[in-house]
Scaffold this motif. Structure first.
Motif, PDB file in Angstrom:
ATOM      1  N   GLY A 156      48.642  25.991  46.209  1.00  0.00           N
ATOM      2  CA  GLY A 156      47.716  26.999  46.698  1.00  0.00           C
ATOM      3  C   GLY A 156      46.330  26.826  46.113  1.00  0.00           C
ATOM      4  O   GLY A 156      46.059  25.900  45.353  1.00  0.00           O
ATOM      5  N   GLY A 157      45.451  27.751  46.440  1.00  0.00           N
ATOM      6  CA  GLY A 157      44.073  27.671  45.957  1.00  0.00           C
ATOM      7  C   GLY A 157      43.584  28.953  45.329  1.00  0.00           C
ATOM      8  O   GLY A 157      42.377  29.147  45.164  1.00  0.00           O
ATOM      9  N   GLY A 158      44.523  29.843  44.959  1.00  0.00           N
ATOM     10  CA  GLY A 158      44.142  31.155  44.450  1.00  0.00           C
ATOM     11  C   GLY A 158      43.369  31.135  43.150  1.00  0.00           C
ATOM     12  O   GLY A 158      42.694  32.111  42.816  1.00  0.00           O
ATOM     13  N   ASN A 159      43.453  30.044  42.399  1.00  0.00           N
ATOM     14  CA  ASN A 159      42.672  29.935  41.161  1.00  0.00           C
ATOM     15  C   ASN A 159      41.196  29.678  41.437  1.00  0.00           C
ATOM     16  O   ASN A 159      40.355  29.836  40.553  1.00  0.00           O
ATOM     17  CB  ASN A 159      43.225  28.810  40.288  1.00  0.00           C
ATOM     18  CG  ASN A 159      43.244  27.473  41.008  1.00  0.00           C
ATOM     19  OD1 ASN A 159      43.628  27.392  42.174  1.00  0.00           O
ATOM     20  ND2 ASN A 159      42.838  26.425  40.329  1.00  0.00           N
ATOM     21  N   LEU A 160      40.882  29.266  42.673  1.00  0.00           N
ATOM     22  CA  LEU A 160      39.506  28.971  43.044  1.00  0.00           C
ATOM     23  C   LEU A 160      38.940  29.955  44.061  1.00  0.00           C
ATOM     24  O   LEU A 160      37.764  30.296  44.017  1.00  0.00           O
ATOM     25  CB  LEU A 160      39.416  27.545  43.614  1.00  0.00           C
ATOM     26  CG  LEU A 160      39.866  26.418  42.680  1.00  0.00           C
ATOM     27  CD1 LEU A 160      39.853  25.087  43.414  1.00  0.00           C
ATOM     28  CD2 LEU A 160      38.966  26.354  41.449  1.00  0.00           C
ATOM     29  N   TRP A 161      39.790  30.401  44.968  1.00  0.00           N
ATOM     30  CA  TRP A 161      39.294  31.250  46.060  1.00  0.00           C
ATOM     31  C   TRP A 161      40.442  32.021  46.691  1.00  0.00           C
ATOM     32  O   TRP A 161      41.483  31.440  47.005  1.00  0.00           O
ATOM     33  CB  TRP A 161      38.627  30.385  47.121  1.00  0.00           C
ATOM     34  CG  TRP A 161      38.068  31.142  48.286  1.00  0.00           C
ATOM     35  CD1 TRP A 161      38.712  31.416  49.461  1.00  0.00           C
ATOM     36  CD2 TRP A 161      36.767  31.716  48.409  1.00  0.00           C
ATOM     37  NE1 TRP A 161      37.892  32.126  50.309  1.00  0.00           N
ATOM     38  CE2 TRP A 161      36.686  32.325  49.682  1.00  0.00           C
ATOM     39  CE3 TRP A 161      35.657  31.778  47.557  1.00  0.00           C
ATOM     40  CZ2 TRP A 161      35.545  32.982  50.128  1.00  0.00           C
ATOM     41  CZ3 TRP A 161      34.525  32.422  48.011  1.00  0.00           C
ATOM     42  CH2 TRP A 161      34.472  33.013  49.270  1.00  0.00           C
ATOM     43  N   ARG A 162      40.240  33.306  46.863  1.00  0.00           N
ATOM     44  CA  ARG A 162      41.171  34.142  47.623  1.00  0.00           C
ATOM     45  C   ARG A 162      40.389  34.816  48.732  1.00  0.00           C
ATOM     46  O   ARG A 162      39.473  35.597  48.457  1.00  0.00           O
ATOM     47  CB  ARG A 162      41.846  35.189  46.724  1.00  0.00           C
ATOM     48  CG  ARG A 162      42.888  34.603  45.796  1.00  0.00           C
ATOM     49  CD  ARG A 162      43.726  35.695  45.138  1.00  0.00           C
ATOM     50  NE  ARG A 162      44.722  35.132  44.252  1.00  0.00           N
ATOM     51  CZ  ARG A 162      45.904  34.678  44.645  1.00  0.00           C
ATOM     52  NH1 ARG A 162      46.222  34.717  45.931  1.00  0.00           N
ATOM     53  NH2 ARG A 162      46.769  34.191  43.783  1.00  0.00           N
ATOM     54  N   GLY A 163      40.746  34.504  49.958  1.00  0.00           N
ATOM     55  CA  GLY A 163      39.979  35.007  51.091  1.00  0.00           C
ATOM     56  C   GLY A 163      39.874  36.509  51.124  1.00  0.00           C
ATOM     57  O   GLY A 163      38.809  37.076  51.402  1.00  0.00           O
ATOM     58  N   ALA A 164      40.988  37.211  50.839  1.00  0.00           N
ATOM     59  CA  ALA A 164      40.989  38.665  50.917  1.00  0.00           C
ATOM     60  C   ALA A 164      40.071  39.290  49.873  1.00  0.00           C
ATOM     61  O   ALA A 164      39.483  40.345  50.102  1.00  0.00           O
ATOM     62  CB  ALA A 164      42.409  39.196  50.747  1.00  0.00           C
ATOM     63  N   ARG A 165      39.930  38.615  48.722  1.00  0.00           N
ATOM     64  CA  ARG A 165      39.125  39.179  47.637  1.00  0.00           C
ATOM     65  C   ARG A 165      37.714  38.601  47.634  1.00  0.00           C
ATOM     66  O   ARG A 165      36.726  39.327  47.653  1.00  0.00           O
ATOM     67  CB  ARG A 165      39.797  38.903  46.298  1.00  0.00           C
ATOM     68  CG  ARG A 165      39.051  39.485  45.090  1.00  0.00           C
ATOM     69  CD  ARG A 165      39.777  39.114  43.806  1.00  0.00           C
ATOM     70  NE  ARG A 165      39.725  37.673  43.587  1.00  0.00           N
ATOM     71  CZ  ARG A 165      40.589  37.020  42.808  1.00  0.00           C
ATOM     72  NH1 ARG A 165      41.578  37.659  42.231  1.00  0.00           N
ATOM     73  NH2 ARG A 165      40.473  35.714  42.624  1.00  0.00           N
ATOM     74  N   ASN A 166      37.618  37.266  47.646  1.00  0.00           N
ATOM     75  CA  ASN A 166      36.308  36.630  47.552  1.00  0.00           C
ATOM     76  C   ASN A 166      35.536  36.650  48.862  1.00  0.00           C
ATOM     77  O   ASN A 166      34.317  36.554  48.862  1.00  0.00           O
ATOM     78  CB  ASN A 166      36.468  35.173  47.085  1.00  0.00           C
ATOM     79  CG  ASN A 166      37.203  35.051  45.772  1.00  0.00           C
ATOM     80  OD1 ASN A 166      38.378  34.716  45.776  1.00  0.00           O
ATOM     81  ND2 ASN A 166      36.546  35.339  44.661  1.00  0.00           N
ATOM     82  N   GLY A 167      36.263  36.751  49.964  1.00  0.00           N
ATOM     83  CA  GLY A 167      35.612  36.634  51.256  1.00  0.00           C
ATOM     84  C   GLY A 167      35.266  37.949  51.916  1.00  0.00           C
ATOM     85  O   GLY A 167      35.044  37.987  53.137  1.00  0.00           O
ATOM     86  N   SER A 217      51.651  27.617  42.987  1.00  0.00           N
ATOM     87  CA  SER A 217      50.448  28.421  43.163  1.00  0.00           C
ATOM     88  C   SER A 217      49.299  27.754  42.411  1.00  0.00           C
ATOM     89  O   SER A 217      49.510  27.014  41.440  1.00  0.00           O
ATOM     90  CB  SER A 217      50.655  29.845  42.642  1.00  0.00           C
ATOM     91  OG  SER A 217      50.776  29.852  41.238  1.00  0.00           O
ATOM     92  N   GLY A 218      48.090  28.012  42.864  1.00  0.00           N
ATOM     93  CA  GLY A 218      46.938  27.412  42.209  1.00  0.00           C
ATOM     94  C   GLY A 218      46.782  27.852  40.771  1.00  0.00           C
ATOM     95  O   GLY A 218      46.207  27.126  39.944  1.00  0.00           O
ATOM     96  N   GLU A 219      47.322  29.033  40.438  1.00  0.00           N
ATOM     97  CA  GLU A 219      47.204  29.545  39.076  1.00  0.00           C
ATOM     98  C   GLU A 219      47.896  28.654  38.051  1.00  0.00           C
ATOM     99  O   GLU A 219      47.597  28.731  36.862  1.00  0.00           O
ATOM    100  CB  GLU A 219      47.774  30.968  38.990  1.00  0.00           C
ATOM    101  CG  GLU A 219      46.879  32.033  39.597  1.00  0.00           C
ATOM    102  CD  GLU A 219      46.988  32.124  41.109  1.00  0.00           C
ATOM    103  OE1 GLU A 219      47.759  31.324  41.704  1.00  0.00           O
ATOM    104  OE2 GLU A 219      46.306  32.973  41.702  1.00  0.00           O
ATOM    105  N   PHE A 220      48.822  27.793  38.497  1.00  0.00           N
ATOM    106  CA  PHE A 220      49.482  26.882  37.569  1.00  0.00           C
ATOM    107  C   PHE A 220      48.509  25.859  36.980  1.00  0.00           C
ATOM    108  O   PHE A 220      48.812  25.219  35.978  1.00  0.00           O
ATOM    109  CB  PHE A 220      50.626  26.145  38.257  1.00  0.00           C
ATOM    110  CG  PHE A 220      51.839  26.990  38.505  1.00  0.00           C
ATOM    111  CD1 PHE A 220      52.113  28.101  37.743  1.00  0.00           C
ATOM    112  CD2 PHE A 220      52.726  26.670  39.522  1.00  0.00           C
ATOM    113  CE1 PHE A 220      53.232  28.879  37.964  1.00  0.00           C
ATOM    114  CE2 PHE A 220      53.853  27.443  39.764  1.00  0.00           C
ATOM    115  CZ  PHE A 220      54.105  28.549  38.976  1.00  0.00           C
ATOM    116  N   LEU A 221      47.355  25.693  37.608  1.00  0.00           N
ATOM    117  CA  LEU A 221      46.345  24.747  37.126  1.00  0.00           C
ATOM    118  C   LEU A 221      45.232  25.446  36.355  1.00  0.00           C
ATOM    119  O   LEU A 221      44.349  24.788  35.811  1.00  0.00           O
ATOM    120  CB  LEU A 221      45.716  23.990  38.297  1.00  0.00           C
ATOM    121  CG  LEU A 221      46.435  22.748  38.822  1.00  0.00           C
ATOM    122  CD1 LEU A 221      47.822  23.081  39.338  1.00  0.00           C
ATOM    123  CD2 LEU A 221      45.614  22.097  39.937  1.00  0.00           C
ATOM    124  N   ALA A 222      45.272  26.770  36.302  1.00  0.00           N
ATOM    125  CA  ALA A 222      44.135  27.539  35.807  1.00  0.00           C
ATOM    126  C   ALA A 222      44.146  27.694  34.293  1.00  0.00           C
ATOM    127  O   ALA A 222      45.126  27.394  33.611  1.00  0.00           O
ATOM    128  CB  ALA A 222      44.127  28.919  36.461  1.00  0.00           C
TER     129      ALA A 222
END
Length: 235
Positions: free
Chosen positions: A50-61, A10-15
């Motif tokens: 993934g990219g959830g640390n930068l953008w989540r379509g359901a939330r940010n979009g 998941s992107g959160e591993f980089l956050a």
């Protein structure tokens, strides 16, 4: 023992500690952990991040066209892939980023046979850009890429969750650990492993899944060595 592995991160591993953005220190620690696990093995490793640390379509979009929001998320996965590539190569692992969305200045285009060739040469391959189409998660991308490259298993990395439980162990202290299950059991019990499309693909093709805690000492190295870690899901 596994010969070729698809690791889903998941992107959160980089956050950072707030779960947002890309932390160079956190990313470097992750890269060292993966590189150390690979050292001395013949495992061929591909990664989908993934990219959830930068953008989540359901939330940010919210309020945006859903396809546009998904494309933004896919671009976020390429950013994460580039950051992880830099950290992996600093740690000593030759790495290639391949993107399903063409962007030749920063990543190779995804070509199945080229990806396999990189793996055969001992390079870690990071797949970015999702599968190039909206409305699909990186879980689905993971299963698609695993099948395309002939991976033996999909490793679903988790943070501080050592496998699959019958309920959320962070909310229910009485949750029961499940060491092994079939794909069908996971579907019928609605266990939270990956999204339904991805899980169905794995079930149809008989592709095993291992859900494990990436940050438990030596878990990844133990998996590469063929040991049982976490929860095994197979037909």
């Amino acid at each position: 023992m596994f010969k070729r592995v698809l690791l889903k991160l998941s992107g959160e591993f980089l956050a950072n500690e707030n779960g947002f953005g890309i932390s160079p220190d956190t990313t470097a620690q992750l890269a060292r952990r993966i590189t150390q696990a690979l050292t001395g093995t013949d495992v061929q490793l591909a990664i989908v991040i993934g990219g959830g640390n930068l953008w989540r379509g359901a939330r940010n979009g919210q309020g945006m066209d859903p396809a546009t929001a998904d494309y933004i998320g896919m671009l976020g996965t390429v950013m994460n892939a580039m950051a992880l590539q830099d950290a992996m190569e600093t740690a000593g692992s030759p790495t290639r980023v391949m993107s399903a969305i063409p962007m030749a200045a920063v990543a190779e285009p995804y070509i199945r046979r080229r990806a396999i060739r990189h793996l055969e040469k001992g390079r870690v391959v990071i797949f970015g850009g999702g599968n190039g189409a909206p409305f699909f998660t990186t879980d689905t991308t993971s299963t698609l890429r695993a099948m395309e490259i002939g991976a033996d298993v999909v490793l679903m990395a988790k943070n501080k969750v050592d496998g699959v439980y019958d309920s959320d162990p962070r909310k229910n202290p009485d949750a029961k650990f499940i060491a092994q299950a079939t794909h069908l059991e996971v579907v019928e019990r609605r266990l939270e492993v990956m999204d339904a499309t991805a899980l169905t693909l794995c079930m149809d093709k008989g592709l095993p899944i291992v859900v494990f805690d990436l940050f438990e000492d030596n878990n990844l190295a133990r998996l590469f060595a063929g040991e049982r870690v976490g929860t095994l899901i197979q037909s």
